[in-house]
Design a protein around this motif. Structure first.
Motif, mmCIF file in Angstrom:
data_model
loop_
_atom_site.group_PDB
_atom_site.id
_atom_site.type_symbol
_atom_site.label_atom_id
_atom_site.label_comp_id
_atom_site.label_asym_id
_atom_site.label_seq_id
_atom_site.Cartn_x
_atom_site.Cartn_y
_atom_site.Cartn_z
ATOM 1 N N UNK A 137 0.956 -1.135 -0.009
ATOM 2 C CA UNK A 137 -0.085 -0.016 0.054
ATOM 3 C C UNK A 137 0.876 1.374 0.085
ATOM 4 N N UNK A 138 2.224 0.958 0.182
ATOM 5 C CA UNK A 138 3.013 2.311 0.470
ATOM 6 C C UNK A 138 3.074 2.618 2.030
ATOM 7 N N UNK A 139 4.374 2.730 2.462
ATOM 8 C CA UNK A 139 4.602 3.173 3.767
ATOM 9 C C UNK A 139 3.801 4.341 4.209
ATOM 10 N N UNK A 140 3.675 5.363 3.243
ATOM 11 C CA UNK A 140 3.012 6.600 3.403
ATOM 12 C C UNK A 140 1.226 6.557 3.665
ATOM 13 N N UNK A 141 0.926 5.245 3.163
ATOM 14 C CA UNK A 141 -0.612 5.014 3.739
ATOM 15 C C UNK A 141 -1.073 3.880 4.612
ATOM 16 N N UNK A 142 0.211 3.519 5.294
ATOM 17 C CA UNK A 142 0.096 2.287 6.190
ATOM 18 C C UNK A 142 -0.963 2.860 7.436
ATOM 19 N N UNK A 143 -0.645 3.966 7.831
ATOM 20 C CA UNK A 143 -1.446 4.568 9.227
ATOM 21 C C UNK A 143 -2.867 4.684 8.927
ATOM 22 N N UNK A 151 -12.535 0.515 15.167
ATOM 23 C CA UNK A 151 -12.825 1.734 15.923
ATOM 24 C C UNK A 151 -11.729 2.092 16.912
ATOM 25 N N UNK A 152 -11.334 0.930 17.381
ATOM 26 C CA UNK A 152 -10.086 0.948 18.471
ATOM 27 C C UNK A 152 -8.894 1.801 17.934
ATOM 28 N N UNK A 153 -8.650 1.663 16.766
ATOM 29 C CA UNK A 153 -7.476 2.362 16.088
ATOM 30 C C UNK A 153 -7.683 3.731 15.792
ATOM 31 N N UNK A 154 -8.951 4.287 15.761
ATOM 32 C CA UNK A 154 -9.125 5.541 15.136
ATOM 33 C C UNK A 154 -8.285 6.609 15.824
ATOM 34 N N UNK A 155 -8.445 6.680 17.170
ATOM 35 C CA UNK A 155 -7.845 7.748 18.009
ATOM 36 C C UNK A 155 -6.095 7.536 17.744
ATOM 37 N N UNK A 156 -5.863 6.258 17.756
ATOM 38 C CA UNK A 156 -4.293 6.124 17.700
ATOM 39 C C UNK A 156 -3.576 6.684 16.319
ATOM 40 N N UNK A 157 -4.411 6.333 15.428
ATOM 41 C CA UNK A 157 -3.703 6.607 14.109
ATOM 42 C C UNK A 157 -4.300 7.566 13.183
ATOM 43 N N UNK A 444 -19.343 9.998 9.054
ATOM 44 C CA UNK A 444 -18.544 8.925 8.227
ATOM 45 C C UNK A 444 -17.157 9.084 8.731
ATOM 46 N N UNK A 445 -16.875 7.818 8.979
ATOM 47 C CA UNK A 445 -15.232 7.986 9.475
ATOM 48 C C UNK A 445 -14.096 8.368 8.460
ATOM 49 N N UNK A 446 -14.632 8.573 7.208
ATOM 50 C CA UNK A 446 -13.499 9.037 6.205
ATOM 51 C C UNK A 446 -13.472 10.564 6.266
ATOM 52 N N UNK A 447 -14.362 11.245 7.095
ATOM 53 C CA UNK A 447 -14.314 12.609 7.425
ATOM 54 C C UNK A 447 -13.184 12.837 8.302
ATOM 55 N N UNK A 448 -13.073 11.867 9.272
ATOM 56 C CA UNK A 448 -12.042 11.966 10.080
ATOM 57 C C UNK A 448 -10.504 11.733 9.372
ATOM 58 N N UNK A 449 -10.770 10.927 8.534
ATOM 59 C CA UNK A 449 -9.238 10.606 7.757
ATOM 60 C C UNK A 449 -8.871 12.051 7.032
ATOM 61 N N UNK A 450 -9.749 12.509 6.507
ATOM 62 C CA UNK A 450 -9.539 13.743 5.637
ATOM 63 C C UNK A 450 -9.255 14.885 6.714
#
Length: 493
Positions: A137-143, A151-157, A444-450
Motif C-alpha cells: 500500500x506504500x509506507x505513507x498510507x499504512x497508518x 474503531x479502536x485504532x481511530x484515535x491512535x492513527x 462518516x469515518x472518512x471525514x476523520x481521515x480527511x
C-alpha cells in the motif's frame, strides 16, 4: 462521460468479466456509438485504469478487459508468518494486491474455506509484526489503513505522529480450523482464489510450493513485465496500478499456480524495489531515483466532458466540474454574494494566451453559483464547510505555484528533492478529497481521515514551496546565463 453515467459505468466495470468492445459498453450506457464517444470513453478508461486494451486490437474493433475480468478466478499466494500460524490467524494486509478490488479495505475482504465464510477476530499485534504485511500500500498510507481497520485504532492513527504504538488491535481472519485441517506448519502457503472481485471474496486452499527452477523463471518474467510497465507508463499513480498492469501485460506467464508472493519477489529481486517518489512510494529500478514528469502541465483531470472543462484544460488549470462546484460551495460557506472572488481563486495566475477561455468559465460559474445558492444550507454545511475550505485553499495555492513555475521556464527536473513530484501528488490528493467530501455522511469515518490528512498535506506544501523558493533565483539565473551565452555566440557569427 456525463456525470449521471458514472454509477452505471462503474457497475459495468465491477460486473463485466468477459472481454468487451467500446460499442458494447456504449450500448450498456445508453449512449450513441460514435467515434467521438469511443475516444472519450477510451480516454476515461485508460486514465482511471478501469480496464485494459488487448494488444493487437484494431481501433475500430478494440477488445478490452476489466480488472474484475482480469483477476476473477485467479489466485494469489500467501505465506503466513510464524506468528500467524502459531495464533491461528491471517492478516490480509496488502497481500492480495493487485488481485483485489482497490476500493475495498483489507478488513472488508471475505475469506472462505471449503465454501464456508471464515470469521474475523480482533488481535493485539506489534508494529514489527504488522507493517511488513502492508508494504504494497506504500509506507505513507499504512497508518490510514490501520486507522480504518476498526474503531479502536481511530484515535491512535488519525493523530499519527510517525511513531507507531508498541501494540494495537487489528481485524484478523480466524484460520484456526484451516491450519488444523491442513496440518499447516510455518513455511506452507495458502492460495487465495478470487471468487467475487467486486465484493472482495476469496476462497482459501493449501498450495504446494513452486519448483525452484520454475520459480526463478517466473520471477524473471515478473521483473520483465514490471520493467515494461516502467517504460510504458512510468511510475503511474500507485503500486497497485503498476502491479495490475504488469499482470495484464504478461498474463500467459504470470497467471500460473503456486507463484511466489509479490513481497517475496521484492525481497529477492536485485532489479526492482520499493523506491520513494515524492511523498509516496512506487515500484522502480532498485536504488534508482524516479524521474520527475517532463512538464508542469499535469494530466490530473480526465478528458474534458464539456466546453468549460475544455477551457480549464486550455488554461492549464487542474479543475473539473466537481472541483468548480466545491469552490462555489466554499464561497457560499464564506458568505460571498458573487463569483468575483471565486474566479480569482479558480484561476490564480493569468497570461496573455487563452484568456478568451475566461468568459466561458465566468458564464458557467455565474449560472452554477445561482443554482447552488438557491438550495445551499449554511447551517447544515458548517462542519464539512470548514474542511472543504482547507482543501479549496490548498488547491488554489498549489495551482498558483504550479502555473508560475510552468510559465517561468524552469523545468520540473531542475527542482531538487523531487519537489515537482510532491506538488503533483498533493494536487492530485487535493482534487480527490474535494470530489469525495460532499458525498460523505458528516459522521462518516472518512471525514476523520480527511481531517487527519489535511494538516500533513499543508505542512508538505509549505516545506516544498519554501525549498523551491530558496533555489528559484539560482534556477532563473542559470536559465538566463544559458540564453545569454547563446546570444553572445550568435553575435560572433
Amino acid at each position: 462521460m456525463k456525470e449521471p453515467l458514472d454509477d452505471i459505468l462503474m457497475q459495468f466495470m465491477y460486473s463485466e468479466l468477459e472481454p468487451f468492445s467500446l460499442a458494447k459498453l456504449l450500448e450498456y450506457l445508453g449512449e450513441p456509438d460514435s467515434r467521438e464517444n469511443r475516444e472519450d470513453l477510451s480516454d476515461f478508461l485508460v486514465f482511471n485504469q478501469l480496464a485494459y486494451l488487448h494488444s493487437g486490437s484494431e481501433a475500430s474493433d478494440a477488445v478490452w478487459i476489466t480488472r474484475a475480468g482480469l483477476f476473477s478466478g485467479k489466485s494469489v499466494t500467501i505465506q503466513p508468518t510464524n506468528k500467524e500460524v502459531s495464533t491461528g490467524i491471517l492478516i490480509p494486509g496488502s497481500r492480495c494486491v493487485p488481485f483485489c478490488n482497490p476500493s475495498l479495505m483489507p478488513h472488508e475482504y471475505t475469506f472462505r474455506y471449503k465454501g464456508v465464510e471464515l470469521p474475523r477476530i480482533l488481535c493485539d499485534l506489534s508494529s514489527d509484526e504488522v507493517l511488513p504485511l502492508y508494504m504494497l500500500f506504500g509506507e505513507e498510507y499504512i497508518p490510514q489503513y490501520l486507522a480504518l481497520d476498526n474503531e479502536k485504532n481511530n484515535a491512535i492513527f488519525f493523530d499519527f505522529e510517525e511513531s507507531y504504538p508498541v501494540t494495537f488491535s487489528l481485524s484478523a481472519v480466524d484460520l484456526t480450523s484451516v491450519y488444523w485441517d491442513e496440518s499447516f506448519t510455518y513455511g506452507d502457503c495458502l492460495s487465495a482464489k478470487v471468487i467475487d472481485w467486486a465484493d472482495g471474496v476469496f476462497e482459501l486452499s493449501l498450495v504446494s510450493p513452486m519448483d525452484p527452477i520454475e520459480k526463478n523463471t517466473w520471477i524473471k518474467n515478473f521483473e520483465d513485465a514490471l520493467i515494461q510497465v516502467f517504460e510504458v507508463a512510468g511510475p503511474g499513480s500507485g503500486i497497485d496500478e503498476q502491479l495490475s498492469f504488469a499482470f495484464f501485460l504478461d498474463q500467459e506467464n504470470l497467471f500460473v499456480p503456486s507463484v511466489p508472493s509479490v513481497s517475496e519477489v521484492l525481497a529477492l529481486s536485485k532489479k526492482i524495489g520499493l523506491e520513494p517518489y515524492g511523498v509516496e512510494t512506487r515500484l522502480w529500478y532498485r536504488d534508482v531515483v524516479i524521474p520527475s514528469q517532463s512538464s508542469w502541465i499535469m494530466n490530473l483531470v480526465v478528458a474534458p466532458t464539456s466546453i468549460v472543462e475544455e477551457a480549464f484544460l486550455l488554461l492549464a488549470i487542474p479543475v473539473n466540474m466537481s472541483v468548480m462546484d466545491s469552490y462555489i460551495q466554499d464561497a457560499l460557506f464564506l458568505k460571498e454574494n458573487d463569483t468575483k472572488a471565486i474566479l480569482e481563486r479558480l484561476i490564480p495566475v493569468r497570461y496573455g494566451h487563452n484568456l478568451f477561455c475566461i468568459p466561458v468559465v465566468q458564464r458557467e460559474l455565474d449560472s452554477r453559483f445561482q443554482e447552488t445558492k438557491a438550495t445551499y444550507n449554511l447551517f447544515a454545511d458548517h462542519e464539512i464547510g470548514v474542511l472543504r475550505n482547507r482543501f479549496v485553499t490548498l488547491h488554489s495555492a498549489l495551482s498558483r505555484i504550479i502555473l508560475e513555475l510552468h510559465h517561468s521556464g524552469v523545468s520540473p527536473d531542475d527542482i531538487p528533492e523531487q519537489g515537482a513530484v510532491v506538488l503533483e501528488q498533493l494536487l492530485s490528493h487535493t482534487i480527490s478529497a474535494l470530489e469525495t467530501i460532499d458525498s460523505l455522511n458528516h459522521v462518516n469515518i472518512e471525514v476523520d481521515a480527511l481531517w487527519a490528512s489535511i494538516e500533513g498535506m499543508e505542512d508538505s506544501f509549505f516545506d516544498t514551496r519554501t525549498a523551491i523558493m530558496e533555489v528559484l533565483p539560482n534556477l532563473h539565473k542559470k536559465r538566463f546565463h544559458v540564453i545569454k551565452k547563446k546570444d553572445i555566440s550568435d553575435e560572433r557569427f
